[in-house]
Design a protein around this motif. Structure first.
Motif, short mmCIF file in Angstrom:
data_model
loop_
_atom_site.label_atom_id
_atom_site.label_comp_id
_atom_site.label_asym_id
_atom_site.label_seq_id
_atom_site.Cartn_x
_atom_site.Cartn_y
_atom_site.Cartn_z
N MET A 97 30.73 39.77 35.06
CA MET A 97 32.19 40.17 35.35
C MET A 97 32.78 39.11 36.06
N GLY A 98 32.54 37.94 36.22
CA GLY A 98 32.94 36.86 36.82
C GLY A 98 32.47 36.83 38.21
N LEU A 100 32.71 41.12 30.75
CA LEU A 100 33.75 41.85 31.22
C LEU A 100 35.03 40.80 31.62
N THR A 158 30.55 28.96 31.91
CA THR A 158 31.93 28.01 32.05
C THR A 158 32.34 27.76 30.50
N PHE A 186 35.25 45.11 38.95
CA PHE A 186 35.80 45.65 40.00
C PHE A 186 35.51 47.28 40.25
N LYS A 191 33.84 29.98 28.48
CA LYS A 191 35.15 30.51 28.66
C LYS A 191 36.44 29.75 28.62
N MET A 227 41.80 42.42 34.38
CA MET A 227 42.80 41.47 33.42
C MET A 227 42.51 41.78 31.86
N ARG A 271 27.93 27.21 36.50
CA ARG A 271 27.74 28.39 36.01
C ARG A 271 27.47 28.22 34.50
N SER A 315 42.60 31.19 29.01
CA SER A 315 43.03 30.47 28.20
C SER A 315 44.51 30.34 28.31
N ASP A 357 34.31 24.15 37.42
CA ASP A 357 33.72 25.53 37.27
C ASP A 357 34.78 26.55 37.68
N VAL A 358 35.88 26.50 36.98
CA VAL A 358 37.22 27.18 37.34
C VAL A 358 37.03 28.64 37.13
N PRO A 359 36.66 29.28 35.91
CA PRO A 359 36.59 30.64 35.56
C PRO A 359 35.79 31.35 36.24
N GLN A 360 36.05 32.63 36.73
CA GLN A 360 35.17 33.67 37.06
C GLN A 360 34.93 34.51 35.68
N CYS A 361 35.69 35.57 35.78
CA CYS A 361 35.51 36.56 34.41
C CYS A 361 35.95 35.93 33.14
N GLY A 362 37.07 35.02 33.58
CA GLY A 362 37.40 34.04 32.37
C GLY A 362 38.41 34.46 31.48
N TYR A 363 38.80 35.95 31.60
CA TYR A 363 39.68 36.55 30.50
C TYR A 363 40.97 35.89 30.35
N TYR A 389 34.51 38.41 24.58
CA TYR A 389 34.65 39.79 25.17
C TYR A 389 34.88 40.82 24.33
N CYS A 419 48.60 35.93 30.18
CA CYS A 419 47.27 36.01 29.52
C CYS A 419 47.32 35.33 27.99
N ARG A 477 43.04 38.16 38.06
CA ARG A 477 42.64 39.03 39.10
C ARG A 477 41.39 38.68 39.84
N CYS A 478 40.78 37.64 39.30
CA CYS A 478 39.53 37.01 40.15
C CYS A 478 39.84 36.00 41.15
#
Lengths: 735, 170
Positions: A72-73, A403, A210, A407, A213, A355, A207, B101, B92-98, A220, B45, B132-133
């Motif tokens: 989830m990140g 996800l 990446t 959180f 994403k 998000m 990662r 874009s 390696d920017v994204p975390q959840c990635g949502y 998702y 988003c 949010r990440c």
């Protein structure tokens, strides 16, 4: 330490689905790729034999490492495979990570152990058995090579996915060995590397998730596309506890694309249509009369913020107290104290605001159910789907997707999964349900509104001799995980004050919690009870320091004199932040919180302009997580924790009026944005096993200290303690 | 009847002209890289380019963009990765990635009009895009890397996954 996957019985690890293992242990294996099934992009698609359940190696040496937890990140999809790869001695460039299916785990007797991804436990609960799994597979590959060569395995070594016979220099690739190796017995006992020999653990590896994403792959659950799929928009009764009065589906059935209108659980209405927009438009056009007469809480309590707050505040004087910790004689200490310091604190309800709004796609047929879900708990989703539909768990397949934020919203709380299958049950097609953002904010399960009262006593020499804390709020475990209660008491509501997570040395101490549950649903929220309690505790520490005329950092140092682990983190953050030597007009706040077997401290540099507008110029973070698997991910998690926690501390607040949540979207539930994001300097001070054999968590421990660091910086700037959050409640202009 | 060009392909749309571009892209054109976050233009988003300018696809009706050219994350780099995507990967920017874009599309519009943005420029352009990440520090670093041309010289992160998977977008 156990090295077998299991449902861990330790407090903090059990998440209430242990019964599931026994329930379905005898079921026949469920094929992952059921007819007509569409797997998620990151789901296991096994083509070649397993070396062990965790490792599949293809003939071209591609190394698939299975992941049971969720991404989830927080980096589980990378850090967990690193643990296996460390011992497997594979070429990391060949590694691909894939999700285990919950249905496979259950059907095969749970060989992958717990799938829960919560409480920052992905690494700390599974590092031992994942490293062991890598060592077992490596041993089998070496044994297979040695057998082919007719040599002893101890004359062979594995490195970068190649086994080499040392005396002759002969080599065999893993891809050429895997099929035969998979038939060998799994060695039960394999030695693990010493930390000084690690080659993968501790490196800032890129990662594995990446590229997908950044290139907009449909990874998702909300991206799922299935043949014949329809879309659902949902509206639940805006008032908590209310229900459907009446509606007339005929009103919208003729609208373009609309197929069905479905009542869900007597408290929500879904419109199913050919596209989500058509469903949403029809839902908005549908006149639903809600019955809010039952929206009151128990005993006529009005579900509005002020009456709720008054009820929680009254709890601070109540006698039905669960005592979480008692040391010495607090009453005697406070009675004899030369000086008393007392303060009450409050923290608001908070929403998760992932998000990706809540979503789940479901296809329910006579044969069973498939769902495509963003879940922190694949097995939990499976069980909820089975229970909701009243079918055997063996008839459910859960396809896990990455996800769009978790959180804590998508773990034990599976309300979205229930809704999705109740809608899909009424429809002869797969249905993708997506909540609007408004639905997501108004029908979240919130971090509990909590209040605290501290009383501290000092002797004539100025020493802290007693500290009593009373807490009151709604119990998360009582709502979501009653198996976590102890004799009906929820001690986790006292996180941050308990013996294992508050190490300040005070001779007389008592912490108690008064449980007051209401119809406002509460839930785990990144950092959980450490967040409000960390704020209550650390902000009050600054009040005590100020009452004694002491520097907040030095005051903490004294209380941590016998806690070398926390003291080292505190000293590191103070040193790196140039504590006490800030520029004119800049004020510093410091806080330290122990959580999830890690210790994290932050220092905030803050200024307040003439209009009372606060600016956070910098956050310095020090974190001891015991061991560090991937320092780049740790650093990212600390930045993320700062953003998440700081945004909430500045502006986050959910309020209610007569059962209705008053916020609805990012205009009235603001979260941290780019222009508010301070630079974050993160310093890793991993203590390895110097103080304990624990591997600390990373996803959450950065959150709890940020709100009190902010409050303490404001206290330093204004001379007025910040006794409630969010900060936006408080006028900060100089008086 | 609305005609528009999406990622170089002309499309005709004869549905409800009030349909938000977001849902046309996601549900009809199967371009799911443009993601739904708020439906009200508050989170970014769903950021796409309309005639080269960043726009929130949730808040633009298809009927209002007749004849316009729409670019989504899927079409941003054409047949190769856009420099921002490369920098995003390298850092390696994204975390959840949502949200990513939308972040990349917003950053691309920023750089198209301002090849050397200052920190305040970046704040102004990017603060409508929520993450949010909390990947903001790396988003900022990636934008600066592209602006300075240093992304090409950034050392790839350790590990071989990048080389194995960073292929042109088909």
């Amino acid at each position: 330490m156990s090295t077998q996957p299991q449902t861990l019985g330790r407090r903090g690890f059990a998440f209430g689905i242990s019964a599931l293992a026994g329930l379905v242990a005898a079921l026949p294996p469920m094929p992952s790729q059921a007819a007509g099934s569409t797997p998620s992009p990151n789901e296991s698609k096994q083509q070649h034999p397993e070396v062990t359940v965790w490792v599949v190696i293809e003939p071209d040496d591609t190394t698939i490492i299975r992941v049971a937890r969720s991404e989830m990140g927080q980096g589980s999809m990378t850090a967990l495979p690193m643990l296996v790869a460390e011992e497997l001695e594979c070429d990391w460039a060949l590694v691909r990570a894939e999700y285990v299916l919950a249905s496979d785990n259950l059907a095969r007797g749970r060989p992958w152990g717990d799938m829960v991804t919560a409480a920052s436990l992905a690494i700390r609960a599974s590092h031992a058995y994942l490293r062991k799994a890598g060592a077992q597979a490596r041993t089998m590959l070496i044994d297979e090579a040695a057998a082919r060569w007719g040599v002893g395995a101890d004359a062979c070594v594995a490195k970068n996915s190649v086994v080499t016979h040392i005396p002759t220099g002969r080599t065999l690739r893993y891809g050429a060995l895997a099929q035969a190796a998979s038939a060998r017995a799994i060695p039960p006992n394999v030695p693990l590397k010493r930390p000084q020999d690690w080659q993968v653990i501790g490196r800032p590896l890129a990662r594995l998730d990446t590229v997908e994403k950044v290139t907009a792959r449909p990874i998702y659950a909300s991206d799922v596309r299935l043949p014949g799929m329809l879309h659902a928009a949902v509206a639940a009764c805006p008032a908590r506890g209310g229900r459907i009065g009446h509606f007339d589906a005929q009103q919208v059935l003729a609208m373009p694309g609309v197929r069905q209108v479905v009542a869900v659980d007597n408290n929500a209405v879904a419109v199913v249509a050919a596209s989500w927009w058509q469903a949403k438009k029809a839902l908005d056009a549908l006149s639903i009369v809600w019955d809010e007469s039952s929206a009151d809480g128990s005993a006529g309590l009005e579900l509005s913020t002020e009456p709720l707050a008054r009820m929680f505040r009254a709890g601070l004087d109540a006698s039905d107290v669960a005592i979480g910790r008692r040391r010495g004689d607090i009453d005697a200490a406070l009675a004899t104290a030369a000086t008393l310091v007392q303060a009450d604190y409050e923290a608001p309800y908070l929403a998760h605001a992932t998000m990706e709004p809540q979503t789940c796609t479901a296809h329910v047929t006579a044969q069973g159910a498939q769902v495509w879900a963003p879940t922190q708990n694949g097995e939990g989703t499976l069980l909820v789907v089975a229970q909701t539909l009243g079918i055997d768990p063996s008839r459910v397949v859960v396809h896990k997707h990455h996800l769009g934020g978790g959180f804590g919203r998508r773990g034990l709380a599976q309300d979205w999964a229930r809704q999705a299958v109740l809608i899909a049950r009424e429809v002869d097609a797969p249905v993708k349900m997506i909540w609007s953002r408004e639905e997501d904010v108004r029908h979240d399960l919130y971090r509990p509104f909590c209040v605290a009262r501290h009383t501290a006593g000092f002797d004539r020499a100025g020493r802290l001799i007693g500290w009593k804390t009373r807490l009151c709020g709604s119990s998360i475990s009582d709502a979501l995980a009653r198996d976590r209660l102890k004799n009906g008491e929820d001690h986790e509501m006292m996180s941050g004050f308990l013996e294992e997570d508050m190490v300040y040395d005070v001779p007389n101490i008592e912490v108690g919690y008064v449980m007051r549950n209401t119809a406002v649903p509460v839930c785990f929220w990144r950092g959980v009870n450490h967040t409000q309690n960390g704020y209550f505790r650390e902000a009050f520490v600054d009040e005590m320091a100020r009452a004694r005329g002491q520097d907040p950092y030095l005051f903490r140092r004294d209380l941590l004199a016998h806690s070398p682990r926390s003291l080292a983190v505190l000293d590191e953050v103070a040193r790196r932040a140039n504590w006490g030597r800030q520029h004119a007009g800049v004020h510093q706040g410091i806080a330290i919180v122990e959580s999830y077997e890690s210790v994290c401290a932050h220092v905030i540099d803050l200024s307040i302009d003439a209009a009372g507008q606060p600016t956070v110029h910098r956050v310095v973070c020090a974190i001891d997580s015991g061991y560090v698997v991937n320092p780049a991910i740790v650093t990212a998690q600390m930045q993320g924790a700062v953003a998440f926690g700081l945004g909430a501390a500045l502006d986050g607040e959910i309020t209610l009026h007569k059962g209705r949540v008053q916020q609805s979207n990012f205009h009235d539930y603001p979260v941290l944005r780019m222009n508010q994001m301070p630079p974050v300097e993160t310093y890793l001070v991993p203590s390895a096993d110097r103080y304990s054999a624990k591997w600390g968590g990373i996803g959450e421990p950065g959150v709890p200290p940020i709100a009190p660091a902010l409050a303490n910086a404001v206290f330093a700037a204004t001379g007025r303690p910040v006794r409630s959050l969010p900060l936006s409640r408080h006028p900060l202009a100089p008086t | 009847m609305t005609e528009l060009t999406v990622n170089g392909t002309r499309h005709r749309f004869d549905g409800d002209p009030l349909t938000p571009l977001l849902w046309y892209l996601r549900d009809e054109l199967a371009l799911s890289g443009t993601r739904f976050g708020c439906g009200a233009g508050l989170c970014g988003c769903c950021t796409v380019h309309i005639d080269g300018a960043a726009a929130r696809a949730c808040s633009v009706a298809v009927g209002d963009i007749d004849g316009k050219v729409v670019t989504t994350i899927e079409g941003l780099g054409g047949t190769v990765l856009h420099p921002l995507q490369k920098a995003w990967i390298q850092l390696d920017v994204p975390q959840c990635g949502y949200c990513q874009s939308g972040q990349i599309m917003q950053a691309a519009a920023l750089l198209a009009g301002n090849p050397a943005p200052t920190d305040p420029d970046i704040d102004d352009a990017m603060s409508g895009n929520i993450c949010r990440c909390g990947t903001y520090p790396r988003i900022r670093a990636a934008i600066k890397a592209v602006a300075s041309g240093s992304h090409a010289g950034l050392a790839p992160p350790p590990g071989g996954q990048l080389a194995a998977t960073a292929k042109p977008v088909p």
